[in-house]
Design a protein around this motif. Sequence first.
Motif, PDB file in Angstrom:
ATOM      1  N   LEU A  63      35.952  54.014  34.027  1.00 43.99           N
ATOM      2  CA  LEU A  63      37.355  54.393  33.953  1.00 43.99           C
ATOM      3  C   LEU A  63      38.206  53.347  33.223  1.00 43.99           C
ATOM      4  O   LEU A  63      39.412  53.465  33.149  1.00 43.99           O
ATOM      5  CB  LEU A  63      37.927  54.605  35.359  1.00 43.99           C
ATOM      6  N   THR A  99      48.980  44.169  43.234  1.00 47.17           N
ATOM      7  CA  THR A  99      48.628  43.059  42.347  1.00 47.17           C
ATOM      8  C   THR A  99      47.268  42.490  42.720  1.00 47.17           C
ATOM      9  O   THR A  99      46.438  42.209  41.862  1.00 47.17           O
ATOM     10  CB  THR A  99      49.672  41.942  42.445  1.00 47.17           C
ATOM     11  N   ALA A 100      47.054  42.337  44.039  1.00 50.01           N
ATOM     12  CA  ALA A 100      45.789  41.779  44.488  1.00 50.01           C
ATOM     13  C   ALA A 100      44.663  42.789  44.329  1.00 50.01           C
ATOM     14  O   ALA A 100      43.495  42.427  44.288  1.00 50.01           O
ATOM     15  CB  ALA A 100      45.902  41.340  45.942  1.00 50.01           C
ATOM     16  N   LEU A 101      45.025  44.078  44.232  1.00 54.49           N
ATOM     17  CA  LEU A 101      44.003  45.120  44.125  1.00 54.49           C
ATOM     18  C   LEU A 101      43.612  45.437  42.684  1.00 54.49           C
ATOM     19  O   LEU A 101      42.568  46.022  42.442  1.00 54.49           O
ATOM     20  CB  LEU A 101      44.524  46.412  44.764  1.00 54.49           C
ATOM     21  N   LYS A 132      32.414  49.935  36.542  1.00 54.46           N
ATOM     22  CA  LYS A 132      31.189  50.587  37.000  1.00 54.46           C
ATOM     23  C   LYS A 132      31.201  52.084  36.757  1.00 54.46           C
ATOM     24  O   LYS A 132      30.204  52.676  36.390  1.00 54.46           O
ATOM     25  CB  LYS A 132      30.992  50.323  38.501  1.00 54.46           C
ATOM     26  N   LEU A 142      42.623  43.785  40.041  1.00 51.79           N
ATOM     27  CA  LEU A 142      41.376  43.250  39.496  1.00 51.79           C
ATOM     28  C   LEU A 142      40.147  43.909  40.133  1.00 51.79           C
ATOM     29  O   LEU A 142      39.247  44.361  39.426  1.00 51.79           O
ATOM     30  CB  LEU A 142      41.345  41.731  39.650  1.00 51.79           C
ATOM     31  N   PRO A 143      40.102  43.995  41.490  1.00 50.88           N
ATOM     32  CA  PRO A 143      39.020  44.761  42.106  1.00 50.88           C
ATOM     33  C   PRO A 143      38.916  46.179  41.548  1.00 50.88           C
ATOM     34  O   PRO A 143      37.819  46.662  41.269  1.00 50.88           O
ATOM     35  CB  PRO A 143      39.408  44.801  43.585  1.00 50.88           C
ATOM     36  N   LEU A 144      40.071  46.823  41.365  1.00 47.92           N
ATOM     37  CA  LEU A 144      40.073  48.166  40.783  1.00 47.92           C
ATOM     38  C   LEU A 144      39.393  48.147  39.422  1.00 47.92           C
ATOM     39  O   LEU A 144      38.566  49.008  39.110  1.00 47.92           O
ATOM     40  CB  LEU A 144      41.517  48.626  40.577  1.00 47.92           C
ATOM     41  N   PHE A 145      39.741  47.139  38.642  1.00 45.36           N
ATOM     42  CA  PHE A 145      39.161  47.028  37.305  1.00 45.36           C
ATOM     43  C   PHE A 145      37.643  46.923  37.385  1.00 45.36           C
ATOM     44  O   PHE A 145      36.921  47.548  36.615  1.00 45.36           O
ATOM     45  CB  PHE A 145      39.736  45.802  36.582  1.00 45.36           C
ATOM     46  N   LEU A 146      37.152  46.145  38.359  1.00 40.50           N
ATOM     47  CA  LEU A 146      35.705  45.970  38.487  1.00 40.50           C
ATOM     48  C   LEU A 146      35.033  47.288  38.849  1.00 40.50           C
ATOM     49  O   LEU A 146      33.952  47.610  38.345  1.00 40.50           O
ATOM     50  CB  LEU A 146      35.397  44.893  39.528  1.00 40.50           C
ATOM     51  N   VAL A 147      35.700  48.065  39.741  1.00 35.45           N
ATOM     52  CA  VAL A 147      35.162  49.380  40.071  1.00 35.45           C
ATOM     53  C   VAL A 147      35.173  50.280  38.840  1.00 35.45           C
ATOM     54  O   VAL A 147      34.208  50.986  38.538  1.00 35.45           O
ATOM     55  CB  VAL A 147      35.968  50.028  41.212  1.00 35.45           C
ATOM     56  N   TYR A 148      36.269  50.225  38.104  1.00 34.40           N
ATOM     57  CA  TYR A 148      36.398  51.052  36.897  1.00 34.40           C
ATOM     58  C   TYR A 148      35.289  50.744  35.914  1.00 34.40           C
ATOM     59  O   TYR A 148      34.738  51.636  35.273  1.00 34.40           O
ATOM     60  CB  TYR A 148      37.738  50.797  36.221  1.00 34.40           C
ATOM     61  N   LEU A 184      47.950  46.156  32.501  1.00 37.74           N
ATOM     62  CA  LEU A 184      47.549  44.952  31.769  1.00 37.74           C
ATOM     63  C   LEU A 184      46.071  44.649  31.994  1.00 37.74           C
ATOM     64  O   LEU A 184      45.338  44.274  31.085  1.00 37.74           O
ATOM     65  CB  LEU A 184      48.397  43.767  32.234  1.00 37.74           C
ATOM     66  N   VAL A 185      45.620  44.853  33.234  1.00 34.84           N
ATOM     67  CA  VAL A 185      44.247  44.526  33.565  1.00 34.84           C
ATOM     68  C   VAL A 185      43.282  45.602  33.074  1.00 34.84           C
ATOM     69  O   VAL A 185      42.219  45.299  32.551  1.00 34.84           O
ATOM     70  CB  VAL A 185      44.101  44.308  35.091  1.00 34.84           C
TER      71      VAL A 185
END
Lengths: 304, 275
Positions: free
Chosen positions: A158, A143-145, A155, A147-153, A237-238
């Motif tokens: 993905l 869950t905490a990851l 870039k 959003l960070p994953l989304f930010l990487v995606y 969802l994110v």
Amino acid sequence: MSPRRRTPRRPADGVPIRLYGLRRGTTGLLTAVSALFAAFVLAPLVWLAINATKTQANVYGTAGFWFARPFRLWQNLAALGHDVSGAGIYLEWLGNTLLYAVVSAVGSTVLSAMAGYGFSRYRFRGAGTLFRLVMSTLLVPITALSLPLFLVYAKVGLVNSVWGMILPSVVSPVGIYLMRTYIDASVPRDLIEAARIDGAGELRIFLRIALPLTVPGLVTVLLLTLVAVWNNYFLPLVIFSRSSLYPLTVGLSTLSQAAETGTQADLVPVLITGGLVTVLPLIALFLLLERYFRGGVLQGSTTG
Amino acid sequence: MLALALFMVVPTVYAVWESLHRTLLVGGTRFSGLANYRTVLHSGAFWSGVWRVLLFAAVQVPLTIGIAFFFAVIFETGLVRFGRFFRTVFFMPFAVPGVVASVMWSFLLLPGLGPFPKLLKDLGLGNVDFFSSRLIVPTVVVIVVWEWTGYNMTVLYTSLKAVPREVIEAAVMDGAGLRTVILRMKLPMVAPTITMLAFINTVGALQLFTEPSIMSAFQPQAVSFGFTPTLYVYNTAVGTSDFNLGAAAAVVLALVIGVLSLAAFAVRRRNGEFR
């Protein structure tokens, strides 16, 4: 001897309960308490099944735990194939969930088996550190990851990509841990040594000797990942904004939003029927393969 | 050698992949120092969410584990008829997605329309609003207890089965009663499992998201912007498109959970459970 003897049941702890000298009726009382909790557990599921057969007016207007005319189950099921809410098509979401869950489950099983075998059977430099590193990623929740994953995606392009959902689901520290413990326990070292002396290659040893011995462990990892991905809500969802990519969980939540806020009629039965169709495959799978789930839970209990 | 490389590479890539996320998210597109963190840490909405999940965890975790242990131990001791059937039923919610569970419970508890409020009204208890600000947290507790008690029970049951039979037998022969056997013998022997479950449940509780987010679709006023820290993260990032602030909140959340986990690991290491 007490009359209790007519029910020769063997408790799991192997100690006959008559030795405790309990008051009569204790068993009955505790059974009743259990039945009460079972009713609590089953009530929402029963409600779901019953209300999947109703019209929207009847969902609210009639007794929740009994059927009402007209019987609309087939029409409700048919509605799952159309874009009733403007939010997307249920069947498409079902297909997506199947795709994500099956691909992730297979991928994670393969990866966990290889990594688990590596950690279990090879003593390479830094193995301990590396294993602890993998395990430490257990500490940071998805869950905490997300959003960070989304930010990487965002870039690497993905976002709104099927792989964005599947790749993180494939990497499963729990799976690696389970496979390592399983291989430690069920693949004899001597067997591997013997095969090496007979000149079998490492890959051959892994595929022909180690893998067949770990099938129950593999099934457990497969099922646990399948359920986890099937039920995952926050990550999709994110990362998904296009409704044709939604899995069931996100689809149903947009549907529930549309059903409660929209003015369109008859979204509620679709939501309820959709919920039922989401739950049924997993419950069926679970009842059929219960012992594998229990196996995973058992091993999970020794880790974290 | 090839296999070796493969096995080394795969987890390493994973580790890099993992660390990548954490480094990237802090920087964001523009370097803004710790400004985002300051905003988060001074945000009343964020902290109210933190307190709420802490309160939630303080109620939900002991309740879930307590009920789970009660049933696990009476099933395992053989004090219940049809124990096998009950164990299967109790474990079933494990297969139900949180989204569907929340949808079902929202319908069941919907003020004025759901079967349960109707039942309470018929019983003469008046209009009970399960979504009111006073009852919303207990309502979420009920839903989460519904979802997770079976899982906890199953873990405890398996753990109880590992208690050596001879020990219990000997104690019973020496005249130990049921209460003594359960509270003085079985409970201490599964204490490590209970610690582990408490940890898993707490981490889960701190990340509370699905249930309140679905319930807000039914009763928007019931669930505020920062009802839980994860909702705060989601609403800032996706709702108001402030990704950097959302990311900062996510990092704070991850740190809190990470520290908790480390503490739990330290305890377990001391008990010699983790290799």
